[in-house]
Design an enzyme around this catalytic site. Structure first.
Site, short mmCIF file in Angstrom:
data_model
loop_
_atom_site.label_atom_id
_atom_site.label_comp_id
_atom_site.label_asym_id
_atom_site.label_seq_id
_atom_site.Cartn_x
_atom_site.Cartn_y
_atom_site.Cartn_z
N LYS A 154 -4.39 2.66 -8.18
CA LYS A 154 -5.81 2.72 -8.55
C LYS A 154 -6.60 1.76 -7.68
O LYS A 154 -6.14 0.63 -7.42
CB LYS A 154 -5.94 2.34 -10.04
CG LYS A 154 -7.31 2.56 -10.66
CD LYS A 154 -7.26 2.18 -12.16
CE LYS A 154 -8.54 2.51 -12.89
NZ LYS A 154 -8.44 2.18 -14.34
N SER A 231 -10.30 5.71 -16.85
CA SER A 231 -10.76 5.54 -15.49
C SER A 231 -9.64 5.64 -14.45
O SER A 231 -9.94 5.69 -13.26
CB SER A 231 -11.44 4.18 -15.35
OG SER A 231 -10.53 3.14 -15.60
N SER A 255 -8.02 3.63 -20.50
CA SER A 255 -8.07 4.20 -19.16
C SER A 255 -6.74 4.68 -18.61
O SER A 255 -6.70 5.32 -17.56
CB SER A 255 -8.68 3.18 -18.19
OG SER A 255 -10.09 3.14 -18.35
#
Lengths: 516, 516
Positions: A154, A231, A255
């Site tokens: 990420k 996310s 997330s």
């Protein structure tokens, strides 16, 4: 390869070219007419298979036109007077070659497509999923533990030599290359996994949807036309699509669990503090945790084992469980039914026998406490940068930060007191039990759902996910439920530092619900 | 999505599962039996469409087994008692979802596949084509000239922040990130194009095949199962596949013209010295040139215009042409026929009216002169590193360098004298004319061709390509010829510093041969 086939049934090629003209003109009515009516008509592409004329029609209405192309070859295979295949080689305007395979039927005197399979050439990289990809980007150590595994990192974690972008182009443009690799990345590298690349995140990770207005929405690998969840959207889609085996992400308010739930993956939020957040772009440090997404339970267990430094605190798998009817009530009827059915089956099988229904208090109040502290910390983290960069964020996340900026110190202080009390109260009520709940309030919503519907889904899901945030507990989303063919996670919230036991527990529940 | 369809004709699903079992076991006889015999059977995938049972069978024999997968859903659409579609959703072991669409026919009492369309999930990046890819890797200037164009940079050019690998993993491992971007890259960036990524090359660019033993063979975007051509293999495949619009490469002995010819692209080797080789890993500096690959003539012209600093030396398009029968005789009968036909058509159209057949001297001697100087310089460039890194190169290129190491100073000196004489003699004979010849001696050979056949193809092609190397002339491969459906380039060798005129000439010839 042959050119136009002389044996094509009468009218077929005329219909084929009518279809091509309508496709390039995005003439939806003509396209609807040239696809066979009824529930059996189907169309597949890289995103999945749509079944039924109406589903295909709705897809066309949502996409705003097909990519421009030319037909460079056509092959016809007659099957019967009223049936033929037309196989076309396409040349997209952007280069490369595609293929379109269609079964045409003569229905009431008119040719129509009953089955279609469309392939487009692959792009160099899917920019909605990845920011940068290497072969590998960073090679892991030559050790067997996680050898041949590939990591989608990420875009919040430092990778030496590369800037960290946080899902915000203006932030990336000012970021210097990291000089050190974040320990959470380094631990996986040291275990032999390679970093494939740096993957997308929602802007500053302040969302659970996975819609980034700058880079686009990564595809949901499990549900055609649905949002990926965020996310940790890029790592989740990369793992679901088979472009990486391990997604390295973060979970502040859901997330990791939400994209895992939406895409049928294993997703672990670790105990708050159990994995270093050094070299990680923070959102709300009181809740920020590191964790992973995988397609398989064994790999989640291997990753957790290599990455968690639990010392003497390793706890055994769970044998005492809890549910909260008030929490489960936040979910949609379909999710509730799937969850209740799973709990009943686990009970019947004797896998979950010591189970109580607990009262965690006022769920709305818990969520309000969580989001107030989260918002205050998010603004403390990013507010100064955001104020200096007007217009850098998309409307949704800008509005969320704008709300966060209005939280007074007094409101924050009150929320922190409430948070500490809630943490104690939930742990008192749970009494060491592992809490089971749905990972999200619904299956993955459509990318075209309206803002009001999305806000309701978000608020319901955050009420479910905030319990782990408040307590700092580990939470594992297990791909064990389905609603109308779409995945939903069964969330296993173990005791703090019970991460490994939670993974083992999750695998056991999964084995009973799915593999049996 | 429906599960197994109850209306499947008798025996169909049994045959479907037999096929699946045979595929996973790579049982070639069963697979051959389960595909319909004859010339009409067809199978398409991302690489292209194979037509005819035997072509499909040969493909299976060459690939060494299909990727492991499970079938996760099957849909059946009955067409007639003897015909049905079976659409399967596949789950590759490496993740993601694929689709397989088949038309089955009942032939002599047994079900067999007559049409198949297979889709696999895309990888994060194709590692045979690319080393590293960004979105973009380096953004171009905000100017309109080449805006929205994307560059695949051959892994010989410095890109600031990234090491240069030269197609050799051991070399890459020791290379420090470049601190400056090579001027050839910078010129494209300054004109607004983005660098998408760094693409593969043959080891130290010392090959025209495009087979890298470390990273694999990039796919040929035009001919299924054929080699891509090298050494600018990655940029060429990236452009042919639509993964970049501009391939930035080098051409010492044919490394741009050959992949262009094999994949139906425009490929320009520039005048020796017309584009800076600063920041470029050299092979043989007397012949090394920079150039580009594109799918379209207008883009080649735009790229050449922005990148070439020709000053007052710009020459007009050609109106006086030459061919060399002795050179053309190096090509295969099919290529010769296509070339001769093109020349005849250009003559008939009045586009090439002033044409002479020239005697360039002993072609074998020219090639020997070229390859001796090339070999001596290649060894001077890389010999010391190669001697320090035994085993770093694959067998083919290691043998080529080993041969190069045996060239005596005396032989090199003699060859340099011969080279200077040949240069003068060729220019005297050409007398300012533009030379037309095939870009390669054959269409792209199969990846499974044997070493002896490959050596013959290579030697013949290098006899064609070495004329531009010897003279330092620009040479443009124009995608204007085809042999049995496979592309071959028409090579336009203009006068030195006549690069732009050569591109304009090539576009004119192409317009007459292809667009008319």
């Amino acid at each position: 390869m042959s050119g136009l086939d002389e044996t094509a049934p009468a009218g077929l090629l005329e219909a084929f070219w009518q279809y091509e003209t309508a496709l390039m003109a995005n003439d939806l009515e003509a396209l609807d007419r040239l696809f066979a009516p009824g529930a059996d008509t189907l169309r597949g592409d890289a995103g999945g298979i749509l079944v039924g004329h109406d589903a295909i029609s709705a897809f066309r209405r949502g996409r705003g036109g097909a990519p421009k192309r030319e037909i460079v070859d056509v092959l016809v295979r007659e099957i019967a007077p009223d049936a033929a295949m037309v196989i076309a080689v396409t040349a997209p305007a952007t280069g490369g070659r595609g293929q379109q395979t269609q079964l045409w039927r003569l229905i009431d005197g008119a040719w129509a497509v009953e089955v279609a399979h469309v392939s487009l050439p692959a792009p160099a990289v899917n920019p909605t999923v990845w920011r940068i990809v290497g072969t590998p980007l960073v090679a892991g150590a030559d050790v067997p533990e996680l050898a041949s595994q590939t990591i989608a990192v990420k875009d919040l974690f430092d990778v030496a030599g590369y800037a960290t972008g946080g899902g915000v182009p203006a932030y990336l443009a000012e970021a210097a290359p990291a000089t050190r690799t974040a320990p959470a990345v380094a631990a996986l590298l040291a275990s032999g996994a390679d970093v494939t690349g740096i993957a997308r995140t929602d802007e500053f990770a302040y969302s659970i949807a996975g819609k980034n207005p700058h880079y686009g929405t990564p595809p949901n690998g499990a549900v055609i036309g649905a949002i990926p969840g965020g996310s940790s959207s890029g790592p989740a889609s990369a793992v679901a699509l088979g472009q990486a085996s391990i997604g390295l992400g973060t979970d502040t308010g859901g997330s990791l669990r939400v994209p895992a739930s939406y895409q049928g993956l294993w997703g672990l939020r670790t105990t708050h503090g159990a994995v270093s957040v050094e070299g990680l772009l923070p959102l709300a440090p009181s809740f920020d945790t590191v964790g992973w997404l995988t397609r398989e339970a064994w790999l989640m267990r291997a990753v957790a084992t290599t990455s968690l430094d639990l010392g003497q605190q390793v706890l055994p798998p769970a044998n005492r469980f809890a549910v909260s009817s008030a929490l489960t009530a936040q979910a949609s009827p379909g999710v509730r039914a799937a969850f209740d059915d799973a709990i009943a089956r686990l009970g019947d099988a004797g896998v979950v026998d010591d189970l109580v229904d607990v009262d965690l208090g006022d769920i709305d109040a818990l969520f309000e406490t969580f989001r107030t502290v989260q918002g205050a910390e998010a603004w403390a983290t990013h507010g100064a940068w955001i104020e200096k960069h007007p217009g850098a964020l998309g409307a949704d996340i800008a509005a969320r930060f704008a709300w966060a900026s209005t939280i007074s110190s007094e409101a924050e202080a009150r929320a922190r007191v409430a948070l500490a009390a809630a943490r104690l109260e939930i742990e008192r009520v749970l009494d060491g039990r592992t809490l089971l709940l749905p990972s999200a309030s619904s299956v993955a919503p459509s990318t075209t759902a309206d803002a009001a519907a999305n806000e309701i889904t978000r608020a319901s899901t955050l009420r479910l996910t905030c319990v782990a945030g408040i307590t700092g507990r580990p939470a594992l989303s297990v791909p064990a439920l389905t609603v109308d063919g779409a995945p939903v996670g069964l969330c296993v919230v173990g005791p703090r530092f019970g991460d490994l036991g939670t993974v083992i527990t999750g695998a056991k529940l999964h084995g009973e619900l799915v593999d049996r």
